[in-house]
Design an enzyme around this catalytic site. Structure first.
Site, PDB file in Angstrom:
ATOM      1  N   THR A  14      52.397  43.245  66.600  1.00 15.18           N
ATOM      2  CA  THR A  14      53.771  42.971  67.039  1.00 15.18           C
ATOM      3  C   THR A  14      54.388  41.913  66.125  1.00 15.18           C
ATOM      4  O   THR A  14      53.696  41.067  65.570  1.00 15.18           O
ATOM      5  CB  THR A  14      53.822  42.495  68.501  1.00 15.18           C
ATOM      6  OG1 THR A  14      53.223  41.194  68.621  1.00 15.18           O
ATOM      7  CG2 THR A  14      53.114  43.470  69.420  1.00 15.18           C
ATOM      8  N   GLY A  15      55.699  42.004  65.971  1.00 15.31           N
ATOM      9  CA  GLY A  15      56.385  41.072  65.081  1.00 15.31           C
ATOM     10  C   GLY A  15      55.924  41.226  63.649  1.00 15.31           C
ATOM     11  O   GLY A  15      55.653  40.245  62.951  1.00 15.31           O
ATOM     12  N   ALA A  16      55.857  42.472  63.170  1.00 15.34           N
ATOM     13  CA  ALA A  16      55.232  42.761  61.874  1.00 15.34           C
ATOM     14  C   ALA A  16      56.211  42.872  60.723  1.00 15.34           C
ATOM     15  O   ALA A  16      55.812  43.207  59.609  1.00 15.34           O
ATOM     16  CB  ALA A  16      54.432  44.059  61.982  1.00 15.34           C
ATOM     17  N   SER A  17      57.481  42.567  60.941  1.00 15.33           N
ATOM     18  CA  SER A  17      58.461  42.802  59.888  1.00 15.33           C
ATOM     19  C   SER A  17      58.514  41.705  58.842  1.00 15.33           C
ATOM     20  O   SER A  17      59.064  41.899  57.759  1.00 15.33           O
ATOM     21  CB  SER A  17      59.859  42.994  60.498  1.00 15.33           C
ATOM     22  OG  SER A  17      60.267  41.821  61.183  1.00 15.33           O
ATOM     23  N   GLY A  45      56.825  37.427  57.598  1.00 15.61           N
ATOM     24  CA  GLY A  45      55.974  36.276  57.830  1.00 15.61           C
ATOM     25  C   GLY A  45      54.517  36.629  58.111  1.00 15.61           C
ATOM     26  O   GLY A  45      53.914  37.469  57.431  1.00 15.61           O
ATOM     27  N   ILE A  46      53.959  35.957  59.109  1.00 23.19           N
ATOM     28  CA  ILE A  46      52.547  36.129  59.442  1.00 23.19           C
ATOM     29  C   ILE A  46      52.252  37.567  59.857  1.00 23.19           C
ATOM     30  O   ILE A  46      51.239  38.145  59.454  1.00 23.19           O
ATOM     31  CB  ILE A  46      52.145  35.143  60.552  1.00 23.19           C
ATOM     32  CG1 ILE A  46      52.128  33.712  59.991  1.00 23.19           C
ATOM     33  CG2 ILE A  46      50.789  35.502  61.149  1.00 23.19           C
ATOM     34  CD1 ILE A  46      51.938  32.639  61.043  1.00 23.19           C
ATOM     35  N   GLY A  47      53.118  38.168  60.662  1.00 21.77           N
ATOM     36  CA  GLY A  47      52.886  39.539  61.112  1.00 21.77           C
ATOM     37  C   GLY A  47      52.831  40.523  59.966  1.00 21.77           C
ATOM     38  O   GLY A  47      51.966  41.411  59.936  1.00 21.77           O
ATOM     39  N   SER A  97      50.234  28.406  68.396  1.00 19.70           N
ATOM     40  CA  SER A  97      50.764  27.421  67.452  1.00 19.70           C
ATOM     41  C   SER A  97      50.006  26.122  67.654  1.00 19.70           C
ATOM     42  O   SER A  97      49.448  25.871  68.741  1.00 19.70           O
ATOM     43  CB  SER A  97      52.259  27.200  67.699  1.00 19.70           C
ATOM     44  OG  SER A  97      52.721  26.025  67.062  1.00 19.70           O
ATOM     45  N   TYR A 145      59.084  25.767  73.482  1.00 19.61           N
ATOM     46  CA  TYR A 145      58.173  26.497  72.596  1.00 19.61           C
ATOM     47  C   TYR A 145      56.726  26.089  72.859  1.00 19.61           C
ATOM     48  O   TYR A 145      55.832  26.938  72.958  1.00 19.61           O
ATOM     49  CB  TYR A 145      58.562  26.218  71.145  1.00 19.61           C
ATOM     50  CG  TYR A 145      57.749  26.951  70.114  1.00 19.61           C
ATOM     51  CD1 TYR A 145      57.976  28.297  69.834  1.00 19.61           C
ATOM     52  CD2 TYR A 145      56.765  26.291  69.383  1.00 19.61           C
ATOM     53  CE1 TYR A 145      57.237  28.966  68.872  1.00 19.61           C
ATOM     54  CE2 TYR A 145      56.018  26.952  68.420  1.00 19.61           C
ATOM     55  CZ  TYR A 145      56.265  28.282  68.157  1.00 19.61           C
ATOM     56  OH  TYR A 145      55.530  28.937  67.201  1.00 19.61           O
TER      57      TYR A 145
END
Length: 244
Positions: free
Chosen positions: A10-13, A15-17, A138, A151
């Site tokens: 998830t969130g693969a578009s 940065g880290i993903g 985090s 956060y």
């Protein structure tokens, strides 16, 4: 020969993903890559993973919505053997200024979506008696940060979720581990702080630099593999000895 394995990130578009997706593609996984609004970036990541030989499916879902996990899983063509729960948002400001809407979005994407994505993934993993669930928290989930209370709250919940779920599913051959990065050079960081502010933070880090998404991806790929089968319920924080 090892049976083909499928990973969902998830969130693969970006940065880290994105780095995790590419690393898993190189390791021989077929991939489902989730994104929300960054269509062009997601397509570029999928293209790069494809050049590494991976079969890639892109799935769009809004994980800030209450039904985000169901949106995602309703589109999966293959149940994942490896689930990387990386999607997230940043938030910076005084706790008194947090709105109900901001609270709900933050908790949905960081807590609700991982909880229900994992729940939806587990039946397949239990049947196979193999599964890897990797959450991304985090350093602030470990130690907290002023002006990032919302956060920090969400990321702290991710850590507790990881520990509890690991104990529940370990008898079924499933591992659940958490990566809690320190300061990593991603768009989330460079968008939130200018270079002068980042340099001031780096001065506090014994390693003297920010980490890279590729370093986090290397850890994720190891946790996804067979050799990490006895690592379970752990919170690993790559942070250059900033917090240890």
């Amino acid at each position: 020969m090892r049976q083909q394995r499928y990973a969902c990130v998830t969130g693969a578009s970006r940065g880290i993903g994105a780095a995790i997706a590419l690393r898993l593609a190189r390791a021989g996984y077929n991939l489902t890559l989730h994104y929300n609004s960054s269509v062009q970036e997601a397509e570029e990541v999928a293209k790069r993973c494809g050049t590494e030989g991976a079969e890639v499916t892109l799935v769009r879902a809004d994980l800030t919505a209450p039904d985000g996990a169901e949106q995602l899983y309703g589109q999966l063509l293959q149940a994942p053997d490896v689930l990387v729960l990386n999607a997230g948002l940043s938030a910076y400001g005084m706790v008194q200024d947090v709105t109900t809407e901001e609270w709900e979005k933050m908790m949905n994407v960081h807590v609700r979506a991982p909880f229900f994505c994992a729940r939806l993934a587990l039946p397949h993993m239990v049947r196979r008696r193999f599964g890897r669930i990797i959450t991304v928290s985090s350093i602030w989930g470990l130690t907290g940060a002023s002006f990032e209370v919302l956060y920090s709250t969400a990321k702290g919940a991710v850590i507790s979720f990881t520990k509890a779920l690991a104990k529940e599913v370990a008898p079924s051959g499933i591992t659940v581990n958490c990566i809690a990065p320190g300061l990593i050079r991603t768009e989330m960081m460079t968008g939130a702080f200018n270079e002068e502010e980042l340099a001031a933070i780096v001065e506090e880090i014994p390693a003297g630099r920010m980490g890279t998404p590729e370093e986090i991806a290397a850890l994720a790929a190891f946790l996804a593999g067979d050799e990490a089968g006895y690592i379970n319920g752990q919170i690993i924080s790559p942070n250059g000895a900033w917090y240890c």
